[in-house]
Motif scaffolding. Structure first.
Motif, PDB file in Angstrom:
ATOM      1  N   ASP A  21     -10.936   0.966   8.454  1.00 55.91           N
ATOM      2  CA  ASP A  21      -9.594   0.608   8.013  1.00 55.91           C
ATOM      3  C   ASP A  21      -9.638   0.082   6.583  1.00 55.91           C
ATOM      4  OD1 ASP A  21      -8.548   1.253  10.489  1.00 55.91           O
ATOM      5  OD2 ASP A  21      -8.709  -0.816  11.254  1.00 55.91           O
ATOM      6  N   VAL A  22      -8.605   0.376   5.830  1.00 53.32           N
ATOM      7  CA  VAL A  22      -8.472  -0.180   4.487  1.00 53.32           C
ATOM      8  C   VAL A  22      -8.153  -1.669   4.613  1.00 53.32           C
ATOM      9  CG1 VAL A  22      -7.126  -0.129   2.354  1.00 53.32           C
ATOM     10  CG2 VAL A  22      -7.739   2.009   3.508  1.00 53.32           C
ATOM     11  N   GLN A  23      -8.863  -2.498   3.846  1.00 54.20           N
ATOM     12  CA  GLN A  23      -8.677  -3.942   3.906  1.00 54.20           C
ATOM     13  C   GLN A  23      -7.627  -4.413   2.899  1.00 54.20           C
ATOM     14  OE1 GLN A  23     -10.501  -5.802   6.316  1.00 54.20           O
ATOM     15  NE2 GLN A  23     -10.828  -3.667   6.918  1.00 54.20           N
ATOM     16  N   GLU A  24      -6.963  -5.506   3.238  1.00 48.10           N
ATOM     17  CA  GLU A  24      -5.997  -6.108   2.331  1.00 48.10           C
ATOM     18  C   GLU A  24      -6.689  -7.202   1.506  1.00 48.10           C
ATOM     19  OE1 GLU A  24      -2.906  -5.091   1.792  1.00 48.10           O
ATOM     20  OE2 GLU A  24      -3.297  -3.488   3.246  1.00 48.10           O
ATOM     21  N   PRO A  25      -6.343  -7.314   0.222  1.00 41.13           N
ATOM     22  CA  PRO A  25      -6.954  -8.377  -0.589  1.00 41.13           C
ATOM     23  C   PRO A  25      -6.400  -9.747  -0.221  1.00 41.13           C
ATOM     24  CG  PRO A  25      -5.282  -7.197  -1.853  1.00 41.13           C
ATOM     25  CD  PRO A  25      -5.433  -6.461  -0.555  1.00 41.13           C
ATOM     26  N   GLY A  26      -7.281 -10.741  -0.249  1.00 45.56           N
ATOM     27  CA  GLY A  26      -6.864 -12.104  -0.001  1.00 45.56           C
ATOM     28  C   GLY A  26      -6.516 -12.820  -1.300  1.00 45.56           C
ATOM     29  N   PRO A  27      -6.312 -14.123  -1.253  1.00 45.68           N
ATOM     30  CA  PRO A  27      -5.998 -14.885  -2.468  1.00 45.68           C
ATOM     31  C   PRO A  27      -7.092 -14.710  -3.523  1.00 45.68           C
ATOM     32  CG  PRO A  27      -5.585 -16.219  -0.521  1.00 45.68           C
ATOM     33  CD  PRO A  27      -6.278 -14.975  -0.044  1.00 45.68           C
ATOM     34  N   GLY A  28      -6.669 -14.403  -4.742  1.00 49.60           N
ATOM     35  CA  GLY A  28      -7.612 -14.246  -5.843  1.00 49.60           C
ATOM     36  C   GLY A  28      -8.379 -12.951  -5.836  1.00 49.60           C
ATOM     37  N   GLU A  29      -8.017 -12.011  -4.944  1.00 41.56           N
ATOM     38  CA  GLU A  29      -8.743 -10.749  -4.821  1.00 41.56           C
ATOM     39  C   GLU A  29      -7.862  -9.561  -5.212  1.00 41.56           C
ATOM     40  OE1 GLU A  29     -11.820 -11.748  -1.147  1.00 41.56           O
ATOM     41  OE2 GLU A  29      -9.893 -10.792  -0.700  1.00 41.56           O
ATOM     42  N   VAL A  30      -8.526  -8.449  -5.503  1.00 38.04           N
ATOM     43  CA  VAL A  30      -7.828  -7.186  -5.727  1.00 38.04           C
ATOM     44  C   VAL A  30      -8.501  -6.105  -4.891  1.00 38.04           C
ATOM     45  CG1 VAL A  30      -7.062  -7.776  -8.057  1.00 38.04           C
ATOM     46  CG2 VAL A  30      -9.242  -6.566  -7.742  1.00 38.04           C
ATOM     47  N   ARG A  31      -7.721  -5.094  -4.564  1.00 38.49           N
ATOM     48  CA  ARG A  31      -8.291  -3.917  -3.909  1.00 38.49           C
ATOM     49  C   ARG A  31      -8.307  -2.773  -4.904  1.00 38.49           C
ATOM     50  NH1 ARG A  31      -4.891  -2.320   0.839  1.00 38.49           N
ATOM     51  NH2 ARG A  31      -3.810  -0.948  -0.634  1.00 38.49           N
ATOM     52  N   VAL A  32      -9.426  -2.074  -4.955  1.00 38.56           N
ATOM     53  CA  VAL A  32      -9.615  -1.009  -5.933  1.00 38.56           C
ATOM     54  C   VAL A  32      -9.907   0.302  -5.216  1.00 38.56           C
ATOM     55  CG1 VAL A  32     -11.026  -0.195  -7.867  1.00 38.56           C
ATOM     56  CG2 VAL A  32     -10.446  -2.623  -7.678  1.00 38.56           C
ATOM     57  N   ASP A  72      -5.127  -0.862  -6.534  1.00 35.69           N
ATOM     58  CA  ASP A  72      -3.988  -0.395  -5.746  1.00 35.69           C
ATOM     59  C   ASP A  72      -3.344  -1.497  -4.898  1.00 35.69           C
ATOM     60  OD1 ASP A  72      -5.724  -0.629  -3.608  1.00 35.69           O
ATOM     61  OD2 ASP A  72      -5.682   1.486  -3.055  1.00 35.69           O
ATOM     62  N   ALA A  73      -3.877  -2.724  -4.998  1.00 34.90           N
ATOM     63  CA  ALA A  73      -3.237  -3.874  -4.355  1.00 34.90           C
ATOM     64  C   ALA A  73      -3.811  -5.147  -4.957  1.00 34.90           C
ATOM     65  CB  ALA A  73      -3.467  -3.857  -2.841  1.00 34.90           C
ATOM     66  N   VAL A  74      -2.983  -6.169  -5.082  1.00 42.64           N
ATOM     67  CA  VAL A  74      -3.447  -7.462  -5.601  1.00 42.64           C
ATOM     68  C   VAL A  74      -3.077  -8.554  -4.605  1.00 42.64           C
ATOM     69  CG1 VAL A  74      -3.283  -6.753  -8.009  1.00 42.64           C
ATOM     70  CG2 VAL A  74      -1.329  -7.864  -6.938  1.00 42.64           C
ATOM     71  N   GLY A  75      -3.967  -9.526  -4.479  1.00 42.76           N
ATOM     72  CA  GLY A  75      -3.725 -10.626  -3.571  1.00 42.76           C
ATOM     73  C   GLY A  75      -2.939 -11.741  -4.228  1.00 42.76           C
ATOM     74  N   PRO A  76      -2.541 -12.747  -3.451  1.00 42.90           N
ATOM     75  CA  PRO A  76      -1.810 -13.888  -3.996  1.00 42.90           C
ATOM     76  C   PRO A  76      -2.613 -14.593  -5.093  1.00 42.90           C
ATOM     77  CG  PRO A  76      -1.769 -13.893  -1.593  1.00 42.90           C
ATOM     78  CD  PRO A  76      -2.749 -12.834  -1.998  1.00 42.90           C
ATOM     79  N   VAL A  78      -3.117 -13.619  -8.196  1.00 41.81           N
ATOM     80  CA  VAL A  78      -3.737 -12.754  -9.205  1.00 41.81           C
ATOM     81  C   VAL A  78      -2.682 -12.360 -10.223  1.00 41.81           C
ATOM     82  CG1 VAL A  78      -4.898 -10.564  -9.654  1.00 41.81           C
ATOM     83  CG2 VAL A  78      -5.467 -11.891  -7.611  1.00 41.81           C
ATOM     84  N   ASP A  79      -2.856 -12.802 -11.465  1.00 36.60           N
ATOM     85  CA  ASP A  79      -1.900 -12.496 -12.528  1.00 36.60           C
ATOM     86  C   ASP A  79      -2.490 -11.588 -13.595  1.00 36.60           C
ATOM     87  OD1 ASP A  79       0.046 -14.228 -11.377  1.00 36.60           O
ATOM     88  OD2 ASP A  79      -0.969 -15.949 -12.296  1.00 36.60           O
ATOM     89  N   GLU A  80      -3.841 -11.544 -13.686  1.00 38.99           N
ATOM     90  CA  GLU A  80      -4.476 -10.843 -14.799  1.00 38.99           C
ATOM     91  C   GLU A  80      -4.594  -9.339 -14.574  1.00 38.99           C
ATOM     92  OE1 GLU A  80      -7.888 -12.796 -12.389  1.00 38.99           O
ATOM     93  OE2 GLU A  80      -5.754 -13.101 -12.794  1.00 38.99           O
ATOM     94  N   LEU A  81      -4.380  -8.885 -13.346  1.00 37.97           N
ATOM     95  CA  LEU A  81      -4.456  -7.461 -13.042  1.00 37.97           C
ATOM     96  C   LEU A  81      -3.228  -7.045 -12.251  1.00 37.97           C
ATOM     97  CD1 LEU A  81      -8.213  -7.176 -11.972  1.00 37.97           C
ATOM     98  CD2 LEU A  81      -7.199  -6.227 -14.058  1.00 37.97           C
ATOM     99  N   ALA A  82      -2.890  -5.751 -12.361  1.00 30.42           N
ATOM    100  CA  ALA A  82      -1.715  -5.236 -11.659  1.00 30.42           C
ATOM    101  C   ALA A  82      -2.042  -3.885 -11.041  1.00 30.42           C
ATOM    102  CB  ALA A  82      -0.534  -5.105 -12.628  1.00 30.42           C
ATOM    103  N   VAL A  83      -1.261  -3.496 -10.054  1.00 32.87           N
ATOM    104  CA  VAL A  83      -1.425  -2.190  -9.437  1.00 32.87           C
ATOM    105  C   VAL A  83      -1.330  -1.108 -10.513  1.00 32.87           C
ATOM    106  CG1 VAL A  83      -0.396  -0.526  -7.846  1.00 32.87           C
ATOM    107  CG2 VAL A  83      -0.577  -2.938  -7.197  1.00 32.87           C
ATOM    108  N   GLY A  84      -2.286  -0.177 -10.501  1.00 30.46           N
ATOM    109  CA  GLY A  84      -2.317   0.897 -11.481  1.00 30.46           C
ATOM    110  C   GLY A  84      -3.306   0.674 -12.613  1.00 30.46           C
ATOM    111  N   ASP A  85      -3.829  -0.553 -12.742  1.00 35.15           N
ATOM    112  CA  ASP A  85      -4.813  -0.821 -13.796  1.00 35.15           C
ATOM    113  C   ASP A  85      -6.119  -0.095 -13.499  1.00 35.15           C
ATOM    114  OD1 ASP A  85      -3.150  -2.463 -15.264  1.00 35.15           O
ATOM    115  OD2 ASP A  85      -4.011  -4.343 -14.497  1.00 35.15           O
ATOM    116  N   ARG A  86      -6.659   0.572 -14.508  1.00 37.43           N
ATOM    117  CA  ARG A  86      -7.997   1.158 -14.417  1.00 37.43           C
ATOM    118  C   ARG A  86      -9.009   0.054 -14.688  1.00 37.43           C
ATOM    119  NH1 ARG A  86      -9.240   4.073 -18.362  1.00 37.43           N
ATOM    120  NH2 ARG A  86     -10.375   5.806 -17.437  1.00 37.43           N
TER     121      ARG A  86
END
Length: 342
Positions: A21-32, A72-76, A78-86
């Motif tokens: 299963d695809v995991q969801e990012p937690g606080p301070g995390e991102v999914r790539v 493709d997902a950012v956790g609570p 996280v301000d420095e990265l956004a969905v779509g960032d390479r």
């Protein structure tokens, strides 16, 4: 998602392809969404038991520290990265079960660094362990610099042992970008060509009867920084060519776990021997390396491929075991895994 996992340490046969299963990012995390995964010696060594010994701290681990892809997902929080960032990734599997040999990975946001426009995922996946280790090796001199940028090493001479390897390749590129005169020791004409393509000003075959004389002819006052992959093999040569207050940055134990050092020659020049390991250098050094490497990328300093002196060997995700074996067998250049399309 497709994922490579292992549940016990061992040879590459412990790796298997599973659907998870695809995991969801937690606080301070991102999914790539991982596009390319990079393989380093540390990856197969960790899988073989070099990190955790006979047991594992997680039921399953996905290997590989480095990679590149798209957030493709950012956790609570996280301000420095956004969905779509390479982004390029480092230390994805450090004390975590979420390496890059899978279609999607969750990492702390600090370990995902924006990849500048125009820089390929191949380059991004080739950074991480090699480039950050090289950055640290070039910033341990007692007189600085602590950061790299154009001119930071102006007037310095850097000797890169094993310039055809991934760390040596990055060290040559970064040292030249920072203004150093770069010498690389190599073992063959083919590897000399790779080091020269990376940007080394001079190459010296360490198997030559007069490697010391050749290096001293280039640097009469000695070399200021040695980026060293095999101090057991090179200790005598290093002591002969090191400048007063020079530093030897040792990042690997190729050639053995023990090395006799000549005391008087090193003492007479106030030599410094700096051991380094990426996973324990601390957040400040990691952050500095990530920032400086990204600046170098913006200056097109860290290309990969045949023309840049770092040939690429590619594998499919399902062939990750073969990719690990290739690195363990000292494949020349960089081994990459194509995880999925861009």
């Amino acid at each position: 998602m497709r994922s490579i996992v292992y549940s016990q340490p061992g040879d590459s046969s412990v790796l298997s392809l599973v659907d998870r299963d695809v995991q969801e990012p937690g606080p301070g995390e991102v999914r790539v969404r991982v596009v390319v995964s990079g393989v380093n010696p540390t990856d197969w060594k960790a899988r073989a038991g070099g990190t955790y010994g006979d047991g594992l701290p997680f039921p399953e681990i996905t290997p590989n520290q480095d990679g590149a892809g798209v957030v493709d997902a950012v956790g609570p929080g996280v301000d420095e990265l956004a969905v779509g960032d390479r982004v390029w990734l480092y230390m994805a599997a450090a004390s975590r079960p979420t390496g890059t040999a899978q279609e999607s990975t969750v990492v702390p946001a600090s370990r995902a660094v924006r990849l500048p426009d125009g820089v390929s995922f191949d380059v991004g996946a080739s950074l991480g362990v090699p480039a950050m280790t090289a950055h640290r090796a070039l910033t341990t001199h007692e007189q600085g610099p602590a950061r790299l940028d154009p001119g930071a090493l102006e007037g310095r001479t850097v000797l890169v042992a094993g310039g055809a390897g991934a760390v040596g390749h990055a060290a040559i590129q970064l040292a030249r970008w920072a203004g150093a005169t770069v010498i690389s020791t190599i073992s063959s004409d083919a590897k000399a060509a790779l080091a020269s393509a990376a940007g080394a000003h001079h190459t010296v075959n360490y198997r030559s009867d007069d490697a010391t004389g050749q290096i001293r002819a280039i640097a009469p006052d000695g070399v200021d920084i040695v980026v060293e992959v095999s101090i057991p093999q090179n200790a005598a040569l290093v002591a002969d060519v090191l400048a007063n207050h020079g530093v030897v940055s040792i990042y690997a134990n190729n050639g053995g776990d023990e090395a006799p050092l000549p005391i008087r020659p090193n003492m007479s020049i106030n030599a410094r021997y700096q051991f380094l390991l990426l996973y324990t250098i601390g957040d400040e050094a990691l952050s500095a390396a990530a920032e400086d490497i990204t600046a170098a990328l913006q200056d097109d300093v860290l290309p990969v491929g045949d023309d840049a002196g770092l040939p690429l060997t590619r594998f499919a995700l399902e062939d990750t075991a073969a990719a690990h074996d290739a690195v363990e067998q000292d494949a020349v250049g960089k081994v990459l895994i194509d995880v999925q399309g861009e």
